[in-house]
Design an enzyme around this catalytic site. Sequence first.
Site, PDB file in Angstrom:
ATOM      1  CB  CYS A 183       5.073  29.684 -55.873  1.00 36.29           C
ATOM      2  SG  CYS A 183       4.423  28.983 -54.210  1.00 36.29           S
ATOM      3  CB  THR A 184       6.473  25.408 -57.843  1.00 31.17           C
ATOM      4  OG1 THR A 184       7.104  26.291 -58.843  1.00 31.17           O
ATOM      5  CG2 THR A 184       6.178  23.969 -58.410  1.00 31.17           C
TER       6      THR A 184
END
Length: 256
Positions: A183-184
């Site tokens: 994810c980020t």
Amino acid sequence: MADILNISCYKFISLPDAAQLRETLLERATALALKGTVLLAEEGINFFLAGPAQAVRSFVDALRQDPRFADLNPKESWSAAVPFRKMLVKVKREIIRMDHPSIRPASGRAPSVSPATLRRWLEQGHDDAGREVVTLDTRNDYEVDEGAFAAAVDWRLTKFTEFPPALRAHKAEFAGKTVVSYCTGGIRCEKAAILMQDEGIEHVYQLEGGILKYFEETDGKFYNGGCFVFDERDSLSTDLERTTLVHPRPVKKHLL
């Protein structure tokens, strides 16, 4: 000149005093003239902050005086201007909403893989045991549209609470493979990896530090496009510089 330091960081740790911490952290951040968002919950802390480097690092150093936060390791990037308009400190039910109360990362993390190791696995086409490596994107669809790892699994999620049912519908596809959730910044993929373990997927890792740490510690190879970020920079390239959105759209900026 890019002299504004931007940091993002999270930690799953029991915080029964989240409401009290809110007042302390808001006062501290305001005194340092920082902008950004700090989320607190019983399960931990998640924050994105920006300001002059000395002020930002002073805030982190003060946090580390609390033994619960002693090992914080923020991801860093630079910008010419502060990409936040306000300083917000909020108390929420979860620092990243999954609506799956049995998933408690503070009680034990899922195994992680470093950016350098994932980069090497993708280069060689398999993990160190010879298994096929699958990257699983745990972000929302509009984030994935800005950039993703090559051939990543994308379930077109519109919110993170959709991840558990999507996993149950597709988990048979991961048999015999090594799955790396990403994810980020690491927070969603950490919860996702724990759930995958609980669902019986044998070879599961989270990408330590998420996409931003991958950009920071590798050359960004095998990642295509930019990384959507939840501030006014919109998207960052593999060299952590602001880049144009591929699909401009009005998106409410908040931590998801």
